[in-house]
Design a protein around this motif. Structure first.
Motif, PDB file in Angstrom:
ATOM      1  N   GLU A  41       5.995  -0.222  -3.682  1.00  0.00           N
ATOM      2  CA  GLU A  41       6.196  -1.731  -3.241  1.00  0.00           C
ATOM      3  C   GLU A  41       6.043  -2.805  -3.980  1.00  0.00           C
ATOM      4  O   GLU A  41       6.981  -3.627  -3.755  1.00  0.00           O
ATOM      5  CB  GLU A  41       5.781  -1.862  -1.948  1.00  0.00           C
ATOM      6  N   LEU A  42       5.015  -2.390  -4.960  1.00  0.00           N
ATOM      7  CA  LEU A  42       4.452  -3.739  -6.022  1.00  0.00           C
ATOM      8  C   LEU A  42       5.301  -3.900  -6.872  1.00  0.00           C
ATOM      9  O   LEU A  42       5.416  -4.310  -8.279  1.00  0.00           O
ATOM     10  CB  LEU A  42       2.918  -3.581  -6.434  1.00  0.00           C
ATOM     11  N   SER A  60       1.559  -4.860 -13.385  1.00  0.00           N
ATOM     12  CA  SER A  60       2.428  -4.117 -12.477  1.00  0.00           C
ATOM     13  C   SER A  60       3.200  -2.474 -12.899  1.00  0.00           C
ATOM     14  O   SER A  60       3.337  -2.081 -11.497  1.00  0.00           O
ATOM     15  CB  SER A  60       3.679  -5.309 -11.490  1.00  0.00           C
ATOM     16  N   GLN A  61       3.484  -2.451 -13.247  1.00  0.00           N
ATOM     17  CA  GLN A  61       3.826  -1.116 -14.150  1.00  0.00           C
ATOM     18  C   GLN A  61       3.138  -0.002 -13.731  1.00  0.00           C
ATOM     19  O   GLN A  61       2.934   1.067 -12.840  1.00  0.00           O
ATOM     20  CB  GLN A  61       4.304  -1.201 -15.229  1.00  0.00           C
ATOM     21  N   LEU A  81      -2.515  -7.330  -5.670  1.00  0.00           N
ATOM     22  CA  LEU A  81      -2.660  -6.245  -5.327  1.00  0.00           C
ATOM     23  C   LEU A  81      -2.720  -6.155  -3.904  1.00  0.00           C
ATOM     24  O   LEU A  81      -2.046  -5.242  -3.044  1.00  0.00           O
ATOM     25  CB  LEU A  81      -3.497  -4.988  -6.171  1.00  0.00           C
ATOM     26  N   HIS A  82      -3.559  -7.225  -3.381  1.00  0.00           N
ATOM     27  CA  HIS A  82      -3.262  -6.617  -1.589  1.00  0.00           C
ATOM     28  C   HIS A  82      -3.149  -8.022  -0.820  1.00  0.00           C
ATOM     29  O   HIS A  82      -3.380  -8.019   0.030  1.00  0.00           O
ATOM     30  CB  HIS A  82      -5.268  -6.491  -0.803  1.00  0.00           C
ATOM     31  N   GLY A  83      -2.820  -9.192  -1.454  1.00  0.00           N
ATOM     32  CA  GLY A  83      -2.237 -10.286  -1.274  1.00  0.00           C
ATOM     33  C   GLY A  83      -4.043 -11.626  -1.416  1.00  0.00           C
ATOM     34  O   GLY A  83      -5.057 -11.412  -1.605  1.00  0.00           O
ATOM     35  N   PRO A  84      -2.960 -12.755  -1.243  1.00  0.00           N
ATOM     36  CA  PRO A  84      -3.953 -14.130  -1.536  1.00  0.00           C
ATOM     37  C   PRO A  84      -5.566 -13.960  -1.027  1.00  0.00           C
ATOM     38  O   PRO A  84      -6.526 -14.967  -1.674  1.00  0.00           O
ATOM     39  CB  PRO A  84      -3.409 -15.043  -1.590  1.00  0.00           C
ATOM     40  N   ALA A  85      -5.656 -13.765   0.307  1.00  0.00           N
ATOM     41  CA  ALA A  85      -7.080 -13.981   0.833  1.00  0.00           C
ATOM     42  C   ALA A  85      -7.978 -13.660   0.262  1.00  0.00           C
ATOM     43  O   ALA A  85      -8.791 -13.554   0.423  1.00  0.00           O
ATOM     44  CB  ALA A  85      -6.807 -13.311   1.729  1.00  0.00           C
ATOM     45  N   TRP A  86      -7.327 -11.922   0.392  1.00  0.00           N
ATOM     46  CA  TRP A  86      -8.046 -10.856  -1.354  1.00  0.00           C
ATOM     47  C   TRP A  86      -8.751 -11.522  -1.714  1.00  0.00           C
ATOM     48  O   TRP A  86     -10.225 -11.042  -2.569  1.00  0.00           O
ATOM     49  CB  TRP A  86      -7.576  -9.223  -1.385  1.00  0.00           C
TER      50      TRP A  86
END
Length: 317
Positions: free
Chosen positions: A295-296, A285-286, A239-244
């Motif tokens: 955007e996902l 993702s849907q 959802l927000h990027g690997p770091a999260w």
């Protein structure tokens, strides 16, 4: 009864079943489809009360009945267990796991205030809230344990995303070929992630994030805390990027949670969950796109999954 949209209409037998579980003089006056569900239809039912007011219930219906009885029995049992524990879960009203009275297997429960929040804004405040809530769930010690966890993904069922880092994925696959590490069992939600957590909708500041509910207890299990942490971590990473994804495990420990003792054991659970997502990227993702994260796309989520697997292997491998 008026429908918020045509798809929200409750089927006749199910509506009659719901009505039998209302108070005298109450009736369903409005229905609304709740978005975001993958395995079941979710509807919000507005109930007209004898005094002229309203209250809300939620109807969960499994049209695909293959695993419905098991899921609904587990969810009903979990909701009964959670009543009075302090974990903000719905209350059970009624359940028909075999569709003895409804068109399809169904569960009726109380409605919780709040909303799911999938935006990037305010994530710094929500992640610690999520971690604290999960620690509270894992602290439960039920008199009767739910069934042992089930991990469906194997080293032979994953799907490597197009263009993925071949070396990192090969190493990750080798990790889950090993036997599962020993663990101390905990009460698991088993599908804990931002889409199943409600936050206070009235809060005007992202920094004042407050959880009002945790929903979807159909996969409740007994197993390692790492498994629930891994699942939420993967969702956050996509959802927000690997770091999260990496940050959530840290937040869980900061909140008092205890994870596996060694890096290799932690890696096993996190990689296993990450690879499980490779089989259902399009499916998960849907609902995110329907919730406003346009955007996902499937491709974007695949790229984030690849980046997360690489990050895991770099951090713990």
């Amino acid at each position: 009864m008026s429908n918020h949209d045509e798809a929200a209409a409750v089927r006749p037998l199910t509506l009659a079943w719901v009505s039998r579980h209302l108070e005298v003089g109450e009736r369903v006056v409005r229905t609304e489809t709740l978005r975001g569900g993958i395995t079941a239809e979710m509807r919000r039912l507005t109930i007209g009360t004898r005094g002229g007011g309203t209250r809300d219930l939620v109807l969960r219906t499994f049209v695909d009945t293959e695993h419905a009885e098991d899921c609904l029995n587990r969810e009903a049992g979990a909701l009964i267990l959670l009543a009075g524990t302090g974990v903000p879960a719905p209350g059970l009203v009624a359940v028909d796991p075999t569709a003895a009275r409804c068109e399809y297997p169904s569960l009726l429960m109380t409605h919780l205030e709040g909303r799911t929040v999938l935006d990037d804004e305010g994530l710094e405040s929500r992640v610690p809230c999520l971690a604290r809530q999960l620690v509270e769930i894992h602290a439960l010690r039920p008199a009767e344990r739910p069934r042992e966890y089930v991990a469906l993904t194997t080293a032979d069922t994953f799907v490597t995303p197009k263009g993925a880092d071949a070396a990192a994925w090969a190493a990750a696959i080798d990790v889950i070929r090993r036997p599962a590490p020993p663990y101390e069992g905990r009460f698991l939600h088993r599908d804990f992630h931002p889409g199943n957590v409600l936050f206070d909708a009235s809060s005007s500041s992202p920094a004042a994030a407050r959880i009002t509910g945790v929903v979807d207890w159909a996969a409740t299990s007994w197993g390692p805390a790492d498994l629930d942490v891994a699942h939420c971590s993967t969702n956050l990473a996509l959802l927000h990027g690997p770091a999260w994804g990496l940050r959530f495990a840290e937040a869980y420990e900061e909140a008092g949670g205890v994870l596996a003792a060694t890096a290799s054991e932690r890696l096993y659970w996190r990689v296993r969950d990450g690879l499980a997502f490779s089989e259902e990227v399009r499916l998960v993702s849907q609902p995110w796109r329907e919730a406003g994260r346009a955007e996902l796309t499937t491709r974007v989520v695949e790229e984030r999954l690849d980046a997360y697997v690489i990050a895991l292997m770099d951090a713990l491998g």
